[in-house]
Design a protein around this motif. Structure first.
Motif, PDB file in Angstrom:
ATOM      1  N   HIS A   1       0.836  -1.199   0.000  1.00 15.01           N
ATOM      2  CA  HIS A   1       0.000   0.000   0.000  1.00 15.01           C
ATOM      3  C   HIS A   1       0.874   1.253   0.000  1.00 15.01           C
ATOM      4  CE1 HIS A   1      -3.448   2.543   0.674  1.00 15.01           C
ATOM      5  NE2 HIS A   1      -2.860   3.068   1.739  1.00 15.01           N
ATOM      6  N   LEU A   2       1.917   1.263   0.816  1.00 17.32           N
ATOM      7  CA  LEU A   2       2.814   2.420   0.859  1.00 17.32           C
ATOM      8  C   LEU A   2       3.527   2.617  -0.477  1.00 17.32           C
ATOM      9  CD1 LEU A   2       4.341   2.118   4.439  1.00 17.32           C
ATOM     10  CD2 LEU A   2       2.690   3.794   3.617  1.00 17.32           C
ATOM     11  N   ASP A   3       3.897   1.526  -1.135  1.00 19.58           N
ATOM     12  CA  ASP A   3       4.513   1.636  -2.448  1.00 19.58           C
ATOM     13  C   ASP A   3       3.547   2.240  -3.461  1.00 19.58           C
ATOM     14  OD1 ASP A   3       6.870   0.577  -1.501  1.00 19.58           O
ATOM     15  OD2 ASP A   3       6.455  -1.466  -2.220  1.00 19.58           O
ATOM     16  N   GLN A   4       2.287   1.823  -3.387  1.00 23.34           N
ATOM     17  CA  GLN A   4       1.271   2.346  -4.301  1.00 23.34           C
ATOM     18  C   GLN A   4       1.046   3.834  -4.051  1.00 23.34           C
ATOM     19  OE1 GLN A   4      -2.580   0.530  -3.870  1.00 23.34           O
ATOM     20  NE2 GLN A   4      -3.267   1.241  -5.875  1.00 23.34           N
ATOM     21  N   VAL A   5       0.944   4.224  -2.791  1.00 24.05           N
ATOM     22  CA  VAL A   5       0.757   5.641  -2.446  1.00 24.05           C
ATOM     23  C   VAL A   5       1.965   6.444  -2.895  1.00 24.05           C
ATOM     24  CG1 VAL A   5       0.545   7.256  -0.515  1.00 24.05           C
ATOM     25  CG2 VAL A   5      -0.862   5.198  -0.573  1.00 24.05           C
ATOM     26  N   SER A   6       3.148   5.904  -2.703  1.00 23.01           N
ATOM     27  CA  SER A   6       4.369   6.589  -3.119  1.00 23.01           C
ATOM     28  C   SER A   6       4.366   6.808  -4.632  1.00 23.01           C
ATOM     29  CB  SER A   6       5.588   5.763  -2.702  1.00 23.01           C
ATOM     30  OG  SER A   6       6.763   6.310  -3.220  1.00 23.01           O
ATOM     31  N   GLY A   7       3.949   5.811  -5.384  1.00 27.55           N
ATOM     32  CA  GLY A   7       3.856   5.961  -6.837  1.00 27.55           C
ATOM     33  C   GLY A   7       2.876   7.040  -7.241  1.00 27.55           C
ATOM     34  N   LEU A   8       1.722   7.090  -6.542  1.00 29.83           N
ATOM     35  CA  LEU A   8       0.729   8.124  -6.846  1.00 29.83           C
ATOM     36  C   LEU A   8       1.260   9.520  -6.536  1.00 29.83           C
ATOM     37  CD1 LEU A   8      -2.528   6.403  -5.546  1.00 29.83           C
ATOM     38  CD2 LEU A   8      -1.907   6.855  -7.922  1.00 29.83           C
ATOM     39  N   VAL A   9       1.970   9.657  -5.415  1.00 31.34           N
ATOM     40  CA  VAL A   9       2.533  10.953  -5.038  1.00 31.34           C
ATOM     41  C   VAL A   9       3.587  11.380  -6.056  1.00 31.34           C
ATOM     42  CG1 VAL A   9       3.944  12.131  -3.295  1.00 31.34           C
ATOM     43  CG2 VAL A   9       1.983  10.746  -2.592  1.00 31.34           C
ATOM     44  N   GLN A  10       4.414  10.442  -6.509  1.00 39.40           N
ATOM     45  CA  GLN A  10       5.419  10.781  -7.514  1.00 39.40           C
ATOM     46  C   GLN A  10       4.767  11.193  -8.831  1.00 39.40           C
ATOM     47  OE1 GLN A  10       7.959   7.372  -7.726  1.00 39.40           O
ATOM     48  NE2 GLN A  10       9.094   7.895  -5.858  1.00 39.40           N
ATOM     49  N   ALA A  11       3.713  10.488  -9.230  1.00 42.30           N
ATOM     50  CA  ALA A  11       3.014  10.848 -10.461  1.00 42.30           C
ATOM     51  C   ALA A  11       2.385  12.233 -10.347  1.00 42.30           C
ATOM     52  CB  ALA A  11       1.950   9.810 -10.784  1.00 42.30           C
ATOM     53  N   LEU A  12       1.790  12.521  -9.201  1.00 43.29           N
ATOM     54  CA  LEU A  12       1.180  13.829  -8.982  1.00 43.29           C
ATOM     55  C   LEU A  12       2.238  14.923  -8.995  1.00 43.29           C
ATOM     56  CD1 LEU A  12      -1.294  15.562  -8.275  1.00 43.29           C
ATOM     57  CD2 LEU A  12      -0.782  15.111  -5.870  1.00 43.29           C
ATOM     58  N   SER A  13       3.365  14.693  -8.337  1.00 40.95           N
ATOM     59  CA  SER A  13       4.402  15.728  -8.300  1.00 40.95           C
ATOM     60  C   SER A  13       4.985  15.968  -9.688  1.00 40.95           C
ATOM     61  CB  SER A  13       5.498  15.361  -7.300  1.00 40.95           C
ATOM     62  OG  SER A  13       6.225  14.242  -7.736  1.00 40.95           O
ATOM     63  N   SER A  14       5.118  14.923 -10.508  1.00 40.81           N
ATOM     64  CA  SER A  14       5.625  15.139 -11.866  1.00 40.81           C
ATOM     65  C   SER A  14       4.615  15.918 -12.705  1.00 40.81           C
ATOM     66  CB  SER A  14       5.981  13.818 -12.535  1.00 40.81           C
ATOM     67  OG  SER A  14       4.818  13.068 -12.803  1.00 40.81           O
ATOM     68  N   GLU A  15       3.326  15.655 -12.490  1.00 39.13           N
ATOM     69  CA  GLU A  15       2.288  16.427 -13.191  1.00 39.13           C
ATOM     70  C   GLU A  15       2.338  17.890 -12.774  1.00 39.13           C
ATOM     71  OE1 GLU A  15      -0.125  15.747 -15.521  1.00 39.13           O
ATOM     72  OE2 GLU A  15       0.829  13.797 -15.804  1.00 39.13           O
ATOM     73  N   LEU A  16       2.511  18.134 -11.473  1.00 42.56           N
ATOM     74  CA  LEU A  16       2.567  19.514 -10.995  1.00 42.56           C
ATOM     75  C   LEU A  16       3.814  20.231 -11.497  1.00 42.56           C
ATOM     76  CD1 LEU A  16       1.277  19.078  -7.337  1.00 42.56           C
ATOM     77  CD2 LEU A  16       0.074  20.086  -9.267  1.00 42.56           C
ATOM     78  N   ARG A  17       4.920  19.508 -11.646  1.00 38.74           N
ATOM     79  CA  ARG A  17       6.151  20.113 -12.160  1.00 38.74           C
ATOM     80  C   ARG A  17       6.000  20.509 -13.627  1.00 38.74           C
ATOM     81  NH1 ARG A  17       9.516  15.724 -11.150  1.00 38.74           N
ATOM     82  NH2 ARG A  17       8.681  15.120  -9.165  1.00 38.74           N
ATOM     83  N   ARG A  18       5.199  19.742 -14.370  1.00 42.36           N
ATOM     84  CA  ARG A  18       4.966  20.083 -15.782  1.00 42.36           C
ATOM     85  C   ARG A  18       4.163  21.358 -15.921  1.00 42.36           C
ATOM     86  NH1 ARG A  18       2.681  15.301 -19.139  1.00 42.36           N
ATOM     87  NH2 ARG A  18       2.314  14.250 -17.187  1.00 42.36           N
ATOM     88  N   GLY A  19       3.439  21.717 -14.875  1.00 43.38           N
ATOM     89  CA  GLY A  19       2.680  22.959 -14.897  1.00 43.38           C
ATOM     90  C   GLY A  19       1.298  22.790 -15.485  1.00 43.38           C
ATOM     91  N   MET A  20       0.681  23.914 -15.770  1.00 39.84           N
ATOM     92  CA  MET A  20      -0.684  23.928 -16.278  1.00 39.84           C
ATOM     93  C   MET A  20      -0.730  23.865 -17.806  1.00 39.84           C
ATOM     94  SD  MET A  20      -2.581  23.873 -13.679  1.00 39.84           S
ATOM     95  CE  MET A  20      -4.176  24.276 -14.329  1.00 39.84           C
ATOM     96  N   GLY A  21       0.409  23.729 -18.447  1.00 43.95           N
ATOM     97  CA  GLY A  21       0.460  23.704 -19.910  1.00 43.95           C
ATOM     98  C   GLY A  21      -0.413  22.637 -20.536  1.00 43.95           C
ATOM     99  N   PRO A  22      -0.287  21.354 -20.120  1.00 39.14           N
ATOM    100  CA  PRO A  22      -1.135  20.320 -20.732  1.00 39.14           C
ATOM    101  C   PRO A  22      -2.635  20.552 -20.506  1.00 39.14           C
ATOM    102  CG  PRO A  22       0.708  19.313 -19.580  1.00 39.14           C
ATOM    103  CD  PRO A  22       0.726  20.783 -19.243  1.00 39.14           C
TER     104      PRO A  22
END
Length: 163
Positions: free
Chosen positions: A11-32
């Motif tokens: 479960h912690l691995d899954q949550v960690s993956g979701l947090v990493q995906a969210l942070s990469s989306e936020l780093r890309r910005g609002m462009g997409p």
């Protein structure tokens, strides 16, 4: 105990993956997101009469909500009307998807309901938010009026007690 520990680790691995995906989306910005919005706006023919009527309906409903902002009963009715419209959006999408040829040139009504959510439910939810905010402001004004009356009453009682 080992099964529980393995489940928690998974479960912690899954949550960690979701947090990493969210942070990469936020780093890309609002462009997409902005690109998707521009693509949506370009894909729709906003000059179709039924879309113009729908937008006019939403504008009239918003102006009505603002005009009757101090009428609590009307605001409650408007909330009921707007949320009923949002509730019926799925059925409307299905019906309009089956009969789109009779009123539009393209079938905008997909199974996921993105179009109906944007042009029907979104504005109704916005109007509902305006209605709720208006009701809260009216409630605050009423509370201030009530508290002032209570303070005047207490002052009168205190004055009468002295006399």
């Amino acid at each position: 105990m080992e099964e529980l520990q393995a489940a928690v680790t998974a479960h912690l691995d899954q949550v960690s993956g979701l947090v990493q995906a969210l942070s990469s989306e936020l780093r890309r910005g609002m462009g997409p997101a902005a690109d998707n919005l521009r693509g949506f706006i370009r894909a729709v023919d906003w000059t179709e009469p039924w879309l113009i009527c729908l937008m006019a309906f939403h504008v009239v409903l918003l102006l009505t909500a603002v005009w009757f902002r101090r009428n609590a009963n009307f605001q409650l009715f408007l909330l009921f009307l707007a949320y009923s419209g949002v509730y019926l959006a799925e059925r409307m999408n299905r019906y309009l998807g089956e009969h789109w040829k009779s009123f539009t040139s393209r079938n905008y009504f997909d199974r996921s309901g993105v179009f109906i959510s944007v042009v029907w439910s979104g504005p109704l939810i916005f109007i509902s938010i305006v209605s709720v905010i208006s009701s809260l402001i009216a409630l605050c004004r009423l509370m201030v009026k009530w508290k002032r009356a209570e303070l005047r009453h207490r002052a009168r009682l205190a004055r009468d007690k002295k006399d």
